[in-house]
Scaffold this motif. Structure first.
Motif, PDB file in Angstrom:
ATOM      1  N   VAL A   8      55.699  70.848   4.222  1.00  0.00           N
ATOM      2  CA  VAL A   8      54.563  71.019   3.496  1.00  0.00           C
ATOM      3  C   VAL A   8      54.747  72.028   2.590  1.00  0.00           C
ATOM      4  N   CYS A   9      54.684  71.644   1.168  1.00  0.00           N
ATOM      5  CA  CYS A   9      55.018  72.579   0.184  1.00  0.00           C
ATOM      6  C   CYS A   9      53.730  73.265  -0.408  1.00  0.00           C
ATOM      7  N   LEU A  10      52.833  73.390  -0.013  1.00  0.00           N
ATOM      8  CA  LEU A  10      51.774  73.771  -0.953  1.00  0.00           C
ATOM      9  C   LEU A  10      50.750  74.573   0.067  1.00  0.00           C
ATOM     10  N   SER A  11      50.366  75.916   0.076  1.00  0.00           N
ATOM     11  CA  SER A  11      49.071  76.440   0.669  1.00  0.00           C
ATOM     12  C   SER A  11      47.924  75.904  -0.032  1.00  0.00           C
ATOM     13  N   VAL A  12      46.854  76.083   0.950  1.00  0.00           N
ATOM     14  CA  VAL A  12      45.466  75.404   0.976  1.00  0.00           C
ATOM     15  C   VAL A  12      44.835  76.740   0.155  1.00  0.00           C
ATOM     16  N   LEU A  13      44.385  76.738  -1.136  1.00  0.00           N
ATOM     17  CA  LEU A  13      43.626  77.968  -1.396  1.00  0.00           C
ATOM     18  C   LEU A  13      42.184  77.858  -1.402  1.00  0.00           C
ATOM     19  N   LEU A  14      41.467  78.743  -0.866  1.00  0.00           N
ATOM     20  CA  LEU A  14      39.848  78.350  -0.498  1.00  0.00           C
ATOM     21  C   LEU A  14      39.025  79.405  -1.265  1.00  0.00           C
ATOM     22  N   PHE A  15      39.076  79.101  -2.654  1.00  0.00           N
ATOM     23  CA  PHE A  15      37.995  80.027  -3.334  1.00  0.00           C
ATOM     24  C   PHE A  15      38.290  81.199  -3.696  1.00  0.00           C
ATOM     25  N   LEU A  16      39.517  81.550  -3.354  1.00  0.00           N
ATOM     26  CA  LEU A  16      39.977  83.125  -3.645  1.00  0.00           C
ATOM     27  C   LEU A  16      40.672  83.463  -4.699  1.00  0.00           C
ATOM     28  N   ALA A  17      41.058  82.240  -5.562  1.00  0.00           N
ATOM     29  CA  ALA A  17      41.972  82.204  -6.822  1.00  0.00           C
ATOM     30  C   ALA A  17      41.600  81.151  -7.694  1.00  0.00           C
ATOM     31  N   GLN A 234      31.705  74.123  -2.212  1.00  0.00           N
ATOM     32  CA  GLN A 234      30.406  73.614  -2.551  1.00  0.00           C
ATOM     33  C   GLN A 234      29.704  74.971  -2.304  1.00  0.00           C
ATOM     34  N   ASP A 235      28.594  75.099  -2.808  1.00  0.00           N
ATOM     35  CA  ASP A 235      27.421  76.001  -2.647  1.00  0.00           C
ATOM     36  C   ASP A 235      26.143  75.667  -2.328  1.00  0.00           C
ATOM     37  N   PRO A 236      25.706  75.761  -0.982  1.00  0.00           N
ATOM     38  CA  PRO A 236      26.519  76.269   0.078  1.00  0.00           C
ATOM     39  C   PRO A 236      27.210  75.119   0.785  1.00  0.00           C
ATOM     40  N   PRO A 237      28.313  75.373   1.609  1.00  0.00           N
ATOM     41  CA  PRO A 237      29.210  74.235   2.245  1.00  0.00           C
ATOM     42  C   PRO A 237      28.218  73.389   3.230  1.00  0.00           C
ATOM     43  N   ASP A 238      28.474  72.253   3.181  1.00  0.00           N
ATOM     44  CA  ASP A 238      27.927  71.257   4.030  1.00  0.00           C
ATOM     45  C   ASP A 238      28.299  71.433   5.686  1.00  0.00           C
ATOM     46  N   LYS A 239      27.357  72.194   6.118  1.00  0.00           N
ATOM     47  CA  LYS A 239      27.693  72.726   7.688  1.00  0.00           C
ATOM     48  C   LYS A 239      28.102  71.337   8.369  1.00  0.00           C
ATOM     49  N   ALA A 240      27.360  70.279   8.102  1.00  0.00           N
ATOM     50  CA  ALA A 240      27.361  69.195   9.353  1.00  0.00           C
ATOM     51  C   ALA A 240      28.833  68.495   9.009  1.00  0.00           C
ATOM     52  N   ALA A 241      29.371  68.327   7.816  1.00  0.00           N
ATOM     53  CA  ALA A 241      30.813  67.972   7.327  1.00  0.00           C
ATOM     54  C   ALA A 241      31.955  68.960   7.982  1.00  0.00           C
ATOM     55  N   MET A 242      31.542  70.332   7.744  1.00  0.00           N
ATOM     56  CA  MET A 242      32.520  71.223   8.357  1.00  0.00           C
ATOM     57  C   MET A 242      32.697  71.169   9.839  1.00  0.00           C
ATOM     58  N   SER A 290      29.372  81.226  12.313  1.00  0.00           N
ATOM     59  CA  SER A 290      28.439  82.226  13.097  1.00  0.00           C
ATOM     60  C   SER A 290      28.125  83.430  12.188  1.00  0.00           C
ATOM     61  N   GLU A 291      29.019  83.865  10.966  1.00  0.00           N
ATOM     62  CA  GLU A 291      28.884  84.936  10.248  1.00  0.00           C
ATOM     63  C   GLU A 291      28.600  84.377   8.959  1.00  0.00           C
ATOM     64  N   GLY A 292      28.987  83.148   8.336  1.00  0.00           N
ATOM     65  CA  GLY A 292      28.865  82.814   7.083  1.00  0.00           C
ATOM     66  C   GLY A 292      30.283  82.866   6.345  1.00  0.00           C
ATOM     67  N   PHE A 293      30.583  82.053   5.557  1.00  0.00           N
ATOM     68  CA  PHE A 293      31.888  81.968   5.150  1.00  0.00           C
ATOM     69  C   PHE A 293      32.237  83.185   4.031  1.00  0.00           C
ATOM     70  N   HIS A 294      31.970  84.165   4.355  1.00  0.00           N
ATOM     71  CA  HIS A 294      32.142  85.356   3.219  1.00  0.00           C
ATOM     72  C   HIS A 294      33.707  85.512   2.741  1.00  0.00           C
ATOM     73  N   SER A 295      33.940  86.421   1.966  1.00  0.00           N
ATOM     74  CA  SER A 295      35.407  86.581   1.375  1.00  0.00           C
ATOM     75  C   SER A 295      36.313  86.904   2.575  1.00  0.00           C
ATOM     76  N   ARG A 296      35.976  87.461   3.642  1.00  0.00           N
ATOM     77  CA  ARG A 296      37.065  87.848   4.576  1.00  0.00           C
ATOM     78  C   ARG A 296      37.513  86.638   5.432  1.00  0.00           C
ATOM     79  N   ILE A 297      36.134  86.011   5.940  1.00  0.00           N
ATOM     80  CA  ILE A 297      36.698  84.723   6.358  1.00  0.00           C
ATOM     81  C   ILE A 297      37.582  83.787   5.662  1.00  0.00           C
TER      82      ILE A 297
END
Length: 322
Positions: A8-17, A234-242, A290-297
């Motif tokens: 697997v050649c790539l990381s998954v970047l989650l809105f941090l860059a 997405q803003d906000p993320p689709d909780k049901a899909a997640m 439970s906490e929301g998908f903030h930057s640390r998560i």
């Protein structure tokens, strides 16, 4: 004959860059599967067993996967890391007004690397081979022009007599950016083309592979990581899909860790290390619920994805040595 598997050649970047194309990962991870919440009908007709591979089919598929693995490794090393390094240094100069020395890469190293990327004629059609060679040539041109322009930038920075509010420097950096864009487009297109073909070859090899279940479920896990990344844009993320993605990752992990593991103890040890890392991703999702998908998560999810990729690739390397 051993089976050669894809990393697997790539990381998954989650809105941090800043986002960049993940097309090559899409191709490298192609699998035919359905999420746990969209299962096939229990009355569906089971597919007929495919005939075993001939030695020639195995050799052909393994050679294609091996070519892709070699190419992916080469493109992640010098001299192909040079364009990124030069542009990063140039952009840092705009912030600090200090320019780092350019990494030096000999012309012989460029020629050797380009030769190893040359697609074998027996492996690809003439049209595909011509296109791949074009990508190699575009990358090679960038490896020549970018160091030349960087040396001009070094000379410009050292010339204290110039008083133009960095107008000359900006022009040079624009040329670096243009060449870098061409390089990245060619590199990604090369990987996209070869990864798609290698994924098909790997699927062929998996027909006879005793670790097929583990490998297919692992690929499914990485595909779900990518789905989670898309949802988090997405803003906000689709909780049901997640929640469905979370459930599907847990299902895939359970299927992947189920015995038997028909490999040697060292290969199983490395695979279990991958599963341990991958399991931290759904834990991060649960914390996000439970906490929301903030930057640390999101940072933790990035780390889980990166570490999962690294440990899975260690498993691939170990399995390929069997």
């Amino acid at each position: 004959m051993k089976t050669i598997l894809l990393p697997v050649c790539l990381s998954v970047l989650l809105f941090l860059a800043a986002c960049r194309s993940d097309d090559e990962e899409d191709h490298a991870q192609q699998q035919t599967w359905q999420p746990a919440h969209v299962q096939s009908s229990p009355h569906a007709t089971a597919p007929e067993a495919e005939p075993p591979l001939s030695p020639a089919e195995k050799a052909q598929a393994a050679a294609l996967v091996d070519f892709y693995n070699t190419a992916a490794s080469l493109l992640a090393e010098e001299p192909y890391t040079l364009p990124d390094a030069l542009l990063n240094n140039a952009h840092a100069y705009l912030q600090t007004w200090r320019l780092k020395p350019a990494p030096r890469v000999h012309a012989s190293a460029r020629e050797t690397a380009a030769g190893r990327l040359a697609p074998p004629p027996e492996m690809f059609t003439s049209d595909v081979r011509r296109q791949l060679l074009q990508y190699v040539n575009v990358m090679g041109a960038a490896l020549e022009t970018m160091p030349t322009n960087y040396r001009l930038l070094e000379k410009y920075v050292k010339d204290d007599s110039i008083r133009d509010d960095n107008a000359g420097g900006n022009k040079i950096i624009t040329r670096l950016e243009t060449a870098h864009t061409a390089f990245v487009n060619a590199r990604d297109a090369f990987l996209t083309t070869t990864a798609g073909m290698a994924a098909q070859a790997e699927a062929t090899l998996l027909r006879d592979n005793p670790l097929k279940r583990q490998i297919v479920e692992s690929r499914k896990i990485f595909s779900l990581f990518k789905t989670a990344a898309a949802l988090l844009k997405q803003d906000p993320p689709d909780k049901a899909a997640m929640l469905r993605v979370h459930e599907d990752i847990e299902t895939a992990l359970t299927a992947a860790e189920r015995p038997p593991f028909q490999g040697d103890p060292e290969t199983e040890r490395v695979f279990r290390a991958f599963l341990k890392e991958a399991a931290t991703f759904p834990k991060g999702l649960a914390q996000g619920f439970s906490e929301g998908f903030h930057s640390r998560i999101r940072h933790n999810l990035n780390t889980a994805s990166h570490n999962s990729r690294e440990t899975y690739n260690a498993f691939v390397r170990t399995a390929n040595r069997e």
